[in-house]
Design an enzyme around this catalytic site. Structure first.
Site, PDB file in Angstrom:
ATOM      1  CE1 TYR A  90      -4.218 -34.609 -44.565  1.00 24.66           C
ATOM      2  CE2 TYR A  90      -2.792 -33.608 -46.221  1.00 24.66           C
ATOM      3  CZ  TYR A  90      -3.703 -34.585 -45.850  1.00 24.66           C
ATOM      4  OH  TYR A  90      -4.088 -35.535 -46.754  1.00 24.66           O
ATOM      5  CB  SER A 124      -7.929 -36.345 -46.921  1.00 25.83           C
ATOM      6  OG  SER A 124      -7.835 -37.028 -45.703  1.00 25.83           O
ATOM      7  CE  LYS A 151      -4.926 -33.272 -49.244  1.00 27.75           C
ATOM      8  NZ  LYS A 151      -4.409 -33.324 -50.637  1.00 27.75           N
TER       9      LYS A 151
HETATM   10  C1  WQD Z   1      -4.154 -44.597 -38.124  1.00 28.86           C
HETATM   11  C2  WQD Z   1      -4.477 -45.174 -36.759  1.00 28.86           C
HETATM   12  C3  WQD Z   1      -3.595 -43.900 -34.912  1.00 28.86           C
HETATM   13  C4  WQD Z   1       0.622 -44.618 -35.831  1.00 28.86           C
HETATM   14  C5  WQD Z   1      -3.842 -39.592 -41.449  1.00 28.86           C
HETATM   15  C6  WQD Z   1      -4.390 -38.364 -42.129  1.00 28.86           C
HETATM   16  C7  WQD Z   1      -5.134 -38.752 -43.379  1.00 28.86           C
HETATM   17  C8  WQD Z   1      -4.207 -39.531 -44.252  1.00 28.86           C
HETATM   18  C9  WQD Z   1      -3.791 -40.796 -43.512  1.00 28.86           C
HETATM   19  C10 WQD Z   1      -2.864 -38.248 -45.783  1.00 28.86           C
HETATM   20  C11 WQD Z   1      -4.846 -44.103 -35.746  1.00 28.86           C
HETATM   21  C12 WQD Z   1      -2.949 -45.281 -34.986  1.00 28.86           C
HETATM   22  C13 WQD Z   1      -0.764 -44.621 -35.893  1.00 28.86           C
HETATM   23  C14 WQD Z   1       1.279 -45.244 -34.748  1.00 28.86           C
HETATM   24  C15 WQD Z   1      -0.848 -45.877 -33.845  1.00 28.86           C
HETATM   25  N1  WQD Z   1      -3.061 -38.771 -44.587  1.00 28.86           N
HETATM   26  N2  WQD Z   1      -1.476 -45.243 -34.912  1.00 28.86           N
HETATM   27  N3  WQD Z   1       0.513 -45.859 -33.787  1.00 28.86           N
HETATM   28  O1  WQD Z   1      -4.272 -40.380 -38.516  1.00 28.86           O
HETATM   29  O2  WQD Z   1      -6.019 -42.000 -39.468  1.00 28.86           O
HETATM   30  O3  WQD Z   1      -4.921 -40.373 -40.993  1.00 28.86           O
HETATM   31  O4  WQD Z   1      -3.072 -40.359 -42.341  1.00 28.86           O
HETATM   32  O5  WQD Z   1      -3.535 -38.298 -46.766  1.00 28.86           O
HETATM   33  O6  WQD Z   1      -5.552 -37.597 -44.054  1.00 28.86           O
HETATM   34  O7  WQD Z   1      -5.317 -37.721 -41.252  1.00 28.86           O
HETATM   35  O8  WQD Z   1      -3.610 -42.260 -40.090  1.00 28.86           O
HETATM   36  O9  WQD Z   1      -1.888 -44.017 -40.021  1.00 28.86           O
HETATM   37  O10 WQD Z   1      -1.527 -41.892 -38.665  1.00 28.86           O
HETATM   38  O11 WQD Z   1      -3.223 -43.534 -37.920  1.00 28.86           O
HETATM   39  O12 WQD Z   1      -1.538 -46.423 -32.960  1.00 28.86           O
HETATM   40  O13 WQD Z   1       2.545 -45.262 -34.626  1.00 28.86           O
HETATM   41  O14 WQD Z   1      -3.300 -45.805 -36.251  1.00 28.86           O
HETATM   42  O15 WQD Z   1      -3.902 -43.573 -33.556  1.00 28.86           O
HETATM   43  O16 WQD Z   1      -5.849 -44.634 -34.902  1.00 28.86           O
HETATM   44  P1  WQD Z   1      -4.751 -41.238 -39.636  1.00 28.86           P
HETATM   45  P2  WQD Z   1      -2.466 -42.914 -39.187  1.00 28.86           P
END
Ligand code: WQD
Length: 345
Positions: A152, A127, A156
């Site tokens: 998590y 990741s 990785k």
């Molecule tokens: C994306 C953006 C949030 C939810 C994580 C893991 C990564 C992978 C993908 C597993 C961010 C914003 C999110 C919400 C929001 N996981 N957001 N409201 O955190 O980039 O990555 O998931 O393999 O390893 O680290 O993904 O989809 O949670 O967030 O505003 O209800 O969307 O702040 O900017 P993230 P995400």
């Protein structure tokens, strides 16, 4: 003779899409999964798309005896794609021991089985989280890894090092780690996708659930970042494009031109997209309105990250193809199918 690929976690979101692409490319597929974050019905979806029902074995790979017994029963496996892991960032902060035990033990047991059963080729699901908040963008594979933002993410990083050290100690092993950016979307048939198990942590499932009113609204976690529109930037990669990257990685290993190698590849689109741009693209692609509100930042979020994919483009001959709008439309079609076919509302 058809090559056989073991896909651990193959009933999961990225795993199931990868199984379909492997089958389309003539591979025989065996899935090992403990079904802790997926359902057996995913096999029906895979079969509906490819016409081939993959072999399946329910097994907890974090248990060394169960893993060894599983491999003892198998005939020849030519390569392994290892997806099986716990992957909820927030949960890992609350339950670090569960994440270290499951994610590290599963990989260690898999690599032990590779040694014991003379299986040489491993593709590992890594990741972009290993980069933390990079100092320079876009990130290349030589961008130094940083202190992980969560247990998590740390699993990785540690897993990448376990693979590196095991390959350097055993010259018949080869490996590729694929560093995913943000996987989104679903198969265009809407027969497989990201199964909602509880409240979604990730942006896209939460967004589509807010449009069908399973959630009252989408909370946008902050618009006061140092980005053009103030919201966080990520590199959203279509899940089918991501699955295809695994097929080319397996093909590269099986060609075995260079023995005893371990390579890392960034698997993203190379484009950074903000949360507010995602909302705008989704509304354009679907004609639906997203009910959202800007709220405070989420603890642990990095401001922006997106990939330099030159190495994967050049060495793997792989490039993401799907547009953001068609990917978001596939996520929407999947959400609609969940209500209709999976009775998940
Ligand atoms: C994306 C953006 C949030 C939810 C994580 C893991 C990564 C992978 C993908 C597993 C961010 C914003 C999110 C919400 C929001 N996981 N957001 N409201 O955190 O980039 O990555 O998931 O393999 O390893 O680290 O993904 O989809 O949670 O967030 O505003 O209800 O969307 O702040 O900017 P993230 P995400």
């Amino acid at each position: 003779m058809r090559k056989k690929v073991l896909v651990t976690g193959g009933t999961g979101y990225i795993g199931s899409h990868t199984v379909v692409e492997l089958q389309k490319n003539g591979f025989e597929v065996l899935i090992a999964d403990n079904l802790s974050n997926s359902k057996m019905e995913v096999l029906d979806g895979i079969e509906a798309i490819s016409g081939i029902r993959p072999q399946f074995q329910k097994v907890d790979l974090s248990c060394s005896k169960a893993c060894a017994d599983f491999f003892d029963k198998q005939d020849e496996v030519h390569a392994i794609i290892h997806f099986a892991a716990s992957k909820a960032v927030g949960e890992s902060v609350v339950k670090p021991l569960l994440y270290y035990r499951n994610n590290l033990n599963s990989l260690i047991n898999i690599m032990q089985a590779m040694k014991d059963n003379e299986i040489s080729n491993l593709v590992f699901s890594s990741s972009c989280t290993v980069y933390g908040q990079p100092d320079q963008l876009p990130v290349t594979e030589s961008t130094p890894r940083k202190e992980a933002e969560s247990p998590y993410g740390n699993t990785k990083s540690i897993c990448e090092d376990i693979i590196r050290d095991t390959i350097s100690a055993h010259h018949d092993l080869n490996g590729i780690a694929l560093r995913y950016f943000n996987p989104i979307g679903a198969h265009p048939t809407a027969k497989i996708g990201e199964l909602p198990m509880g409240v979604p942590n990730n942006l896209i499932p939460f967004l589509t659930q807010s449009v069908v009113k399973i959630r009252p609204q989408l909370n946008v976690f902050g618009n006061d970042y140092n980005t053009p529109d103030g919201s966080c930037i990520r590199d959203y990669i279509n899940v089918v494009d991501l699955a295809k990257a695994h097929v080319v990685a397996i093909q590269r290993l099986l060609e075995n031109k260079q023995k005893n190698r371990y390579e890392y590849f960034n698997v993203g689109t190379g484009q950074g997209v903000s949360v507010l741009e995602i909302i705008d693209s989704f509304e354009r692609a679907t004609g639906e309105k997203v009910p959202f509100e800007i709220v405070e930042r989420r603890e642990g979020d990095i401001e922006q990250i997106y990939a330099d994919t030159t190495f994967a483009n050049k060495e793997l001959g792989w490039k993401s193809e799907a547009s953001l709008e068609e990917t978001l439309l596939s996520a929407w079609k999947w959400q609609l199918s969940l209500a209709e076919n999976w009775k998940i509302v």
